[in-house]
Design a protein around this motif. Structure first.
Motif, PDB file in Angstrom:
ATOM      1  N   SER A   6       0.815  -1.208   0.000  1.00 30.81           N
ATOM      2  CA  SER A   6       0.000   0.000   0.000  1.00 30.81           C
ATOM      3  C   SER A   6       0.851   1.260   0.000  1.00 30.81           C
ATOM      4  O   SER A   6       1.909   1.322   0.636  1.00 30.81           O
ATOM      5  CB  SER A   6      -0.920   0.018   1.225  1.00 30.81           C
ATOM      6  OG  SER A   6      -1.811   1.115   1.149  1.00 30.81           O
ATOM      7  N   TYR A   8      -0.604   4.214   0.846  1.00 30.08           N
ATOM      8  CA  TYR A   8      -1.405   5.186   1.595  1.00 30.08           C
ATOM      9  C   TYR A   8      -0.635   5.774   2.771  1.00 30.08           C
ATOM     10  O   TYR A   8      -0.188   5.060   3.665  1.00 30.08           O
ATOM     11  CB  TYR A   8      -2.674   4.533   2.095  1.00 30.08           C
ATOM     12  CG  TYR A   8      -3.579   5.464   2.883  1.00 30.08           C
ATOM     13  CD1 TYR A   8      -4.016   6.665   2.330  1.00 30.08           C
ATOM     14  CD2 TYR A   8      -3.997   5.133   4.166  1.00 30.08           C
ATOM     15  CE1 TYR A   8      -4.843   7.519   3.036  1.00 30.08           C
ATOM     16  CE2 TYR A   8      -4.834   5.977   4.882  1.00 30.08           C
ATOM     17  CZ  TYR A   8      -5.252   7.168   4.316  1.00 30.08           C
ATOM     18  OH  TYR A   8      -6.068   8.013   5.021  1.00 30.08           O
ATOM     19  N   PHE A 298     -10.291   6.265   5.349  1.00 33.69           N
ATOM     20  CA  PHE A 298      -9.094   6.446   4.528  1.00 33.69           C
ATOM     21  C   PHE A 298      -9.013   7.862   3.948  1.00 33.69           C
ATOM     22  O   PHE A 298      -9.060   8.063   2.728  1.00 33.69           O
ATOM     23  CB  PHE A 298      -9.066   5.400   3.414  1.00 33.69           C
ATOM     24  CG  PHE A 298      -8.933   3.990   3.919  1.00 33.69           C
ATOM     25  CD1 PHE A 298      -7.683   3.436   4.139  1.00 33.69           C
ATOM     26  CD2 PHE A 298     -10.066   3.220   4.192  1.00 33.69           C
ATOM     27  CE1 PHE A 298      -7.551   2.133   4.616  1.00 33.69           C
ATOM     28  CE2 PHE A 298      -9.946   1.915   4.668  1.00 33.69           C
ATOM     29  CZ  PHE A 298      -8.690   1.374   4.881  1.00 33.69           C
ATOM     30  N   LYS A 300      -8.100  11.394   2.482  1.00 35.64           N
ATOM     31  CA  LYS A 300      -7.098  11.918   1.564  1.00 35.64           C
ATOM     32  C   LYS A 300      -7.558  13.285   1.093  1.00 35.64           C
ATOM     33  O   LYS A 300      -8.751  13.477   0.824  1.00 35.64           O
ATOM     34  CB  LYS A 300      -6.909  10.971   0.371  1.00 35.64           C
ATOM     35  CG  LYS A 300      -5.642  11.265  -0.425  1.00 35.64           C
ATOM     36  CD  LYS A 300      -5.287  10.114  -1.355  1.00 35.64           C
ATOM     37  CE  LYS A 300      -3.929  10.366  -2.006  1.00 35.64           C
ATOM     38  NZ  LYS A 300      -3.531   9.263  -2.909  1.00 35.64           N
ATOM     39  N   PHE A 306      -8.916   7.574  -0.169  1.00 32.84           N
ATOM     40  CA  PHE A 306      -7.998   6.578  -0.712  1.00 32.84           C
ATOM     41  C   PHE A 306      -8.731   5.312  -1.145  1.00 32.84           C
ATOM     42  O   PHE A 306      -8.447   4.741  -2.202  1.00 32.84           O
ATOM     43  CB  PHE A 306      -6.922   6.242   0.325  1.00 32.84           C
ATOM     44  CG  PHE A 306      -5.979   5.156  -0.115  1.00 32.84           C
ATOM     45  CD1 PHE A 306      -5.012   5.399  -1.074  1.00 32.84           C
ATOM     46  CD2 PHE A 306      -6.054   3.877   0.437  1.00 32.84           C
ATOM     47  CE1 PHE A 306      -4.140   4.400  -1.490  1.00 32.84           C
ATOM     48  CE2 PHE A 306      -5.192   2.871   0.034  1.00 32.84           C
ATOM     49  CZ  PHE A 306      -4.230   3.136  -0.930  1.00 32.84           C
TER      50      PHE A 306
END
Length: 319
Positions: A6, A8, A298, A300, A306
């Protein structure tokens, strides 16, 4: 398939799992999403409310999106996914599980983490209309478990091409143990509060099935599953329900490309909810476990979270 590395990395504040979970659920706003509701009868005499959103151009692709525990089609993570799909010319339909559309369902039974037969009803009804050649499944938390179970337990129409499961509680017993820990008391309290409100409504409609004294004795989420979920839906008890409804046992039998996105700092998920060993040698299962993301959190900067970006990239990578 190899495990997915990942990329992220959220801003510092969002590296705290609880902060990202709460922010995404309580503070994210998704505007200008039009939803058109239809009602789908179920074979047992109940109904499912479906909320549709169309891409700007005619398309033969559709995303079926399923919410988490006590969620619905209006949650930010649902609308964020709808927008991402529509922006990439994919129609979207949000499934409101039974009793989650703003009005009670007709039967004493309701929804639960393993009720994949309702997803089958939705998929089969959509396929019967012969409008979409490409169907993608996208589930969150409880909805993610339902999708994974559905894919692994039975045959399904060839139009279903791929699935993305976000914050998937693959082992429901392990997830129950985590939710009962002090670190998750606020989430457990909120879940139990709304579940009990619905159960009190059920008691008024079905006084011969459950009484108020029994409801007052429910102190934990496991109590709720012992008293209502398991008994109403044909399981022996809560542990039997968790065992038979967990998607973990079905993952090996999944036969279409499927991405599971579970954050390592998701406080809801036990170690058993991270099926790395299964994914290592699986021809269709992709497993991504970023360090951050909390539970469906998640974050962003920009228009999409994300998980929404990964969902679209995963689908595009199959074409």
């Amino acid at each position: 398939m190899p495990l997915v590395d990942s990329t992220y990395l959220p801003p510092i504040l969002f590296r705290n799992g609880h902060f990202s979970t709460i922010f995404a659920s309580g503070f994210r706003r998704i505007a200008n999403i039009e939803q058109r509701r239809t009602q789908l009868p179920t074979p047992d005499g109940d109904f499912l409310d479906l909320d549709w959103s169309n891409a700007p151009n005619k398309t033969n692709s559709l995303a079926i999106i399923i919410h988490g525990l006590e969620g619905d089609s209006t949650r930010p993570y649902m609308k964020g996914s709808v927008r991402a799909f529509n922006d990439h010319n994919i129609d979207a339909v949000c499934v409101n599980l039974r009793s989650c559309s703003g009005k009670p369902n007709k039967l004493y039974t309701s929804y639960h983490s393993g009720k994949s037969d309702d997803l089958k009803v939705v998929v089969d009804a959509i396929v019967a209309k012969n409008q979409y050649q490409n169907i993608y499944l996208n589930g969150f938390s409880l909805g993610a478990n339902i999708i994974l179970k559905y894919l692994g337990e039975q045959d399904f129409p060839g139009q279903v091409k791929a699935a993305i499961a976000v914050s998937a509680p693959c082992d429901l017993y392990g997830t129950m143990l985590e939710l009962h820990k002090a670190k998750n008391w606020i989430y457990a309290y909120r879940f139990k509060k709304t579940l009990l409100e619905k159960l009190r409504q059920k008691q008024l409609l079905f006084p011969d099935r459950i009484d108020l004294k029994t409801i007052k004795g429910i102190k934990t989420l496991k109590d709720f599953d012992d008293v209502y979920t398991s008994k109403a839906h044909g399981f022996i008890d809560a542990v039997d329900y968790y065992k038979k409804s967990s998607s973990l046992q079905y993952l090996s039998d999944i036969k279409i490309p499927t991405l599971i996105l579970n954050a390592l700092n998701d406080s809801f998920l036990s170690p058993s909810c991270f099926p790395r060993e299964i994914a290592k040698n699986h021809p269709y299962l992709f497993f991504e476990s970023p360090t951050y993301g909390g539970h469906v959190g998640f974050f962003k900067y920009g228009k999409s979270y994300f998980n929404e970006q990964r969902t679209i990239a995963f689908i595009q990578g199959l074409q």
